[in-house]
Scaffold this motif. Structure first.
Motif, PDB file in Angstrom:
ATOM      1  N   PRO A  89       0.829  -1.217   0.000  1.00  0.00           N
ATOM      2  CA  PRO A  89       0.000   0.000   0.000  1.00  0.00           C
ATOM      3  C   PRO A  89       0.860   1.261   0.000  1.00  0.00           C
ATOM      4  O   PRO A  89       1.896   1.328   0.661  1.00  0.00           O
ATOM      5  N   SER A  90       0.402   2.255  -0.737  1.00  0.00           N
ATOM      6  CA  SER A  90       1.121   3.519  -0.817  1.00  0.00           C
ATOM      7  C   SER A  90       0.553   4.491   0.224  1.00  0.00           C
ATOM      8  O   SER A  90      -0.384   5.258  -0.056  1.00  0.00           O
ATOM      9  N   ALA A  91       1.123   4.461   1.408  1.00  0.00           N
ATOM     10  CA  ALA A  91       0.641   5.349   2.466  1.00  0.00           C
ATOM     11  C   ALA A  91       0.881   6.806   2.102  1.00  0.00           C
ATOM     12  O   ALA A  91       0.110   7.699   2.485  1.00  0.00           O
ATOM     13  N   ALA A  92       1.950   7.057   1.338  1.00  0.00           N
ATOM     14  CA  ALA A  92       2.264   8.436   0.959  1.00  0.00           C
ATOM     15  C   ALA A  92       1.168   9.063   0.108  1.00  0.00           C
ATOM     16  O   ALA A  92       0.991  10.280   0.104  1.00  0.00           O
ATOM     17  N   SER A  93       0.420   8.247  -0.620  1.00  0.00           N
ATOM     18  CA  SER A  93      -0.664   8.773  -1.468  1.00  0.00           C
ATOM     19  C   SER A  93      -1.930   9.049  -0.676  1.00  0.00           C
ATOM     20  O   SER A  93      -2.880   9.616  -1.217  1.00  0.00           O
ATOM     21  N   LYS A  94      -1.965   8.615   0.575  1.00  0.00           N
ATOM     22  CA  LYS A  94      -3.125   8.803   1.451  1.00  0.00           C
ATOM     23  C   LYS A  94      -4.426   8.325   0.793  1.00  0.00           C
ATOM     24  O   LYS A  94      -5.403   9.074   0.668  1.00  0.00           O
TER      25      LYS A  94
END
Length: 890
Positions: A400-405
């Motif tokens: 999962p891309s947490a940076a993309s929220k």
């Protein structure tokens, strides 16, 4: 930040051991099919059955041309060759066509296929490394080249070595060739025996040449070099892996007209984070953006997916990872197929893609790529796998891309392909595979088969489909099955080189391996529940119990090792099964046995007391079964002479069968998920001092379907000659009905007191199952029952018992009864016998089990851990199946 409710997409939790693998699967719903469109029709379609004198159809109904039709060497333009038929037919072949005939080359020979000069082609080579004209398949090494473009497909290739390492009886090598491969409208394919090996020869069983659209053209992102692409169009490719992620096995007929095969992905998933799989909801229609897009993958691939699951915290701390064995020193095209079936807006599910620990895409959003939900798309990446000649690993990881929220912390994938690209010299050839360490269950079967081949003892794997003993042939065919088994070893890793794309299917395991003084040793990764429920014995205790493994205390020998009689705790008799310390057998069986039996308690299942894992020893400790195996009392006493014990009376045999059926019924229905034994036979039914039957040996057991949406689990075929369900063998789809088939053989074995396979008999009598069914259908069953039983079985009881056994041996699993129904019928047969013995009229049959009562409903009632019973407890089955007429204990 969890996922939408599971009900919205029919989410199903998938166990890592579940893998759907072979033959036909049901199509997706008509809503999905609406987006499929018409299949591609190749302009060139040549299917050559090498060595055959006539045209013939395969199992999928495709017609293969015999290359000796009308006395012409069809397509063979140069080189001396001869045609031959395989000495034996391995029962795992999907069809005799094109595998049972071959063309043999002792010098370079060239095929010329007239094809379209301006299109791509799929080339598939089929190999069955059997004995032809007395030639040893292990001596066959050869090259395969394509004149156009100077392409080397295979070099010093050994079909025998690769089949052995891949655990397959046959091989398929698939290549995707550019238009330049067909110079002047002719595809020239040359087979050259290896000059470096005296007596080497080349062979081929089948050749497919199919024109194809430009499926793999264009350019692909070069992993690790942002903004750089690698041109794929114009390259020659070899298919290494093609997976229907989160879905089922798709045979060539389920493709888009390109004849590709799509395998289940679960055997390649790394670690315990397998995520969940789900199909498209009924109201979802897959919409392809273009006609060309329809050729990328069939609609069934896009109609199912694997995601990480609904727990965002778990997802952030884990990855969804696939690991593949490949050849080092090549560039690979990695194609990921996506179709968003749950989300409808941008930034709902965003994730990162990594290939070989390098970022391939950061912030991947399927909706952004496809511009709409339920629209298929794919992404191509290329990666160079460095290293010297030999095996290497290729990893594909989603996180999962947490940076993309995003709204949901998750990742998803629908399909995955890995294709090898030719190097600068036009070479695609890798090294031959090396047979790796394989599981103890495989070794046990191999050892038993060797004993069977030399002594006539019935052990090993498959007899063939019902009515198929004649197809297996005489003893040579049975012995060949044992020989073939050595080539079909489970190798989930550790091979010398990948080289091929047939999947390395096998039971996943959490057992890790280390090397001490050059010898491999397993370290326990048993679950905490298994450890808490099983006693750990020290090696000193085991040595004391067996008088330091005194040979005089040996009561049996199997593939796992010797079984000793022992005494622990000052007087408790036990059976101690010790893995052979000089070999590396037993890791999988050791682990499975403890994991299974530590959770199961039932009067008709053998009880595991504990285990010992110390100083490279793997030892299991069981309750002592004073009367040994059921088989011993059927064969060694049936003659009644020579000082042997009297034959078992019929009523006692019936009660033993009922006890074993209760144990199997409990396995199938008494736990949260069904447990499939996979090796039901008379040597795995043990008898205690009171003649109580107990099912034993759970080393091959498998957890069954975990939901109503699943009908089977798919796995490499394991079992024993004569007992193995032919449908399971053909499809490699395991259900509880596979145990029912095996139990049907046991029933006839009890009735007839003869082995499941006896090669000393005439051809039609080799297989007990086939012979008993034939005799029953002819009304001659009385001729083959144990002479000690003649005149002692009531007609009504015999009819009910034989009909039950016959139904168990139905060709198709759907036609077989559930084990609960088998138990019901056996108990009624016993009532019929008791009435006859008492001179009473036969009782009327009581009402049968309520529909569905013994299926999934029972599983929901009891978890495995909560189903423990003492020896003095009830049998653990629903009362409707027990004491049907007389309410007395048995």
């Amino acid at each position: 930040m969890g996922l939408p409710p599971a009900s919205s997409a029919g989410t199903v939790t998938v166990d890592i051991f579940s893998s759907a693998m072979i033959l036909l699967v049901l199509c997706m719903s008509h809503a999905l099919a609406a987006g499929a469109g018409a299949a591609y029709v190749p302009t060139d379609s040549i299917l050559l059955n090498s060595g055959s004198t006539e045209d013939a159809a395969d199992a999928d109904g495709r017609t293969w041309l015999g290359d000796q039709t009308k006395n012409k060497n069809s397509f063979l333009s140069s080189g001396e060759s001869r045609i031959s038929t395989a000495a034996q037919q391995d029962p795992s072949l999907p069809s005799p066509v094109p595998y049972m005939t071959a063309r043999i080359f002792t010098e370079a020979a060239t095929f010329e296929f007239p094809v379209s000069a301006k299109t791509q082609h799929f080339l598939r080579l089929h190999f069955y490394p059997a004995t032809y004209d007395g030639l040893d398949p292990a001596c066959s090494f050869f090259d395969v080249t394509v004149a156009g473009g100077g392409i080397t497909l295979l070099r010093n290739f050994s079909a025998y070595a690769n089949a052995e390492a891949l655990t397959q009886a046959y091989l398929i090598r698939e290549f995707y060739l550019p238009p330049a491969a067909a110079t002047g409208g002719t595809l020239r394919l040359t087979f050259t025996p290896s000059a470096a090996r005296n007596g080497s020869f080349a062979f081929v069983n089948g050749i497919e040449v199919l024109s194809a659209p430009d499926v793999y053209g264009g350019a692909a992102s070069l992993v690790g070099f942002s903004g750089e692409d690698v041109a794929v169009g114009g390259s020659s490719l070899q298919t290494m892996f093609r997976l229907n992620v989160g879905g089922q096995f798709l045979p060539p007929g389920n493709d888009t007209g390109l004849g590709r095969t799509w395998y289940d992905d679960s055997p390649y998933i790394f670690g315990a984070a397998v995520g969940i799989t789900y199909p498209a909801a009924d109201n979802v229609t897959i919409r392809f953006p273009s006609t060309a897009a329809k050729m990328a993958a069939p609609v069934d691939v896009y109609g199912s997916a694997r995601s990480m699951g609904p727990d965002p915290q778990v997802n952030l701390n884990t990855n969804l990872t696939w690991v593949f064995q490949v050849d080092a020193g090549f560039t690979y095209l990695v194609r990921l197929h996506f179709c968003e079936l749950q989300m409808s807006k941008l930034n709902q599910r965003v994730f990162d893609v990594y290939v070989n620990n390098q970022t391939a895409t950061a912030g991947a959003d399927v909706i952004g790529w496809a511009a709409a939900p339920a629209v298929p798309t794919f992404q191509d990446y290329t990666v160079y796998v460095a290293g010297g000649p030999g095996a290497a690993e290729l990893w594909v990881v989603l996180h999962p891309s947490a940076a993309s929220k995003p709204e949901y912390l998750d990742a998803v994938l629908n399909g995955l392909e890995v294709l090898k690209m030719n190097d600068s010299a036009g070479n695609l050839a890798g090294l031959n595979l090396r047979p790796s360490e394989y599981s103890d269950a495989e070794k046990q079967q191999e050892k038993e088969e060797e004993q069977f081949a030399s002594s006539g003892t019935s052990s090993g794997m498959l007899k063939g489909a019902a009515g198929g003993a004649a197809a297996l042939g005489l003893v040579c065919a049975i012995c060949f099955a044992a020989y073939s088994r050595k080539r079909r070893r489970a190798v989930m890793g550790g091979v010398g080189s990948s080289g091929g794309w047939l999947p390395l299917y096998g039971s996943s395991t959490t057992t890790s391996r280390s090397t001490i003084s050059g010898k491999s040793t397993a370290s326990s990764h048993l679950s905490s529940l298994a450890v808490s429920l099983s006693r750990h014995f020290s090696l000193a205790e085991i040595r004391q119990a067996t008088n330091n493994f005194n040979e005089k205390l040996v009561i049996g020998v199997g593939g796992f090792g010797k079984v000793y009689r022992g005494v622990v705790d000052g007087g408790t008799k036990v059976a101690i099964k010790r893995s052979n310390p000089s070999s590396e057998q037993g890791v999988n069986e050791f682990q499975t046995e403890i994991e299974m039996l530590s959770k199961l308690r039932h009067r008709h299942l053998v009880s595991l007391i504990g285990y010992c894992e110390e100083d490279e020893e793997m030892i299991l400790v069981y309750d002592y079964m004073a009367r040994g195996t059921l088989r011993e009392h059927l064969y060694q006493s049936s003659s009644g002479g020579g000082g042997e014990a009297a034959p078992l009376p019929w009523r006692q045999r019936l009660e033993i069968c009922i006890g074993a059926a209760r144990g199997l019924h409990y396995l199938h229905t008494g736990a949260k998920y069904p447990i499939i034994h996979r090796d039901v036979k008379t040597t795995n039914i043990l008898l205690d001092e009171r003649w109580v039957a107990k099912v034993s040996d759970f080393g091959l057991s498998k957890t069954g379907p975990s939901s109503l949406d699943q009908t089977h689990v798919s796995t490499v075929v394991k079992g024993s000659f004569g007992y193995l369900d032919p449908e399971y063998f053909r499809r490699q789809q395991l259900t509880d009905k596979s145990d029912v088939y095996s139990f049907g053989v046991v029933l006839f074995e009890v009735l007839c007191a003869r082995p499941a396979l006896n090669p000393s008999l005439s051809r039609e009598q080799v297989s007990l199952a086939d012979w008993a069914l034939l005799c029953k259908r002819k009304g001659k069953l009385d001729d083959i029952i144990d002479p000690a039983l003649r005149g002692k079985i009531s007609a009504e009881c015999l009819a009910k018992f034989a009909a039950t056994a016959e139904k168990c041996l139905s060709d198709h699993g759907l036609d077989r009864p559930a084990m609960g129904d088998v138990l019901w019928n056996l108990e009624f047969a016993l009532q019929l016998q008791e009435a006859a013995d008492a001179g009473a009229a036969p009782p009327l049959p009581p009402p049968g089990p309520a529909a569905g009562e013994h299926a999934y409903a029972h599983r929901q009632a009891d978890s495995i851990a909560g189903s423990e019973m003492s020896e003095d407890s009830t049998d653990g089955v629903n009362p409707v199946f027990s004491q049907l007429i007389n309410p007395k204990g048995r």
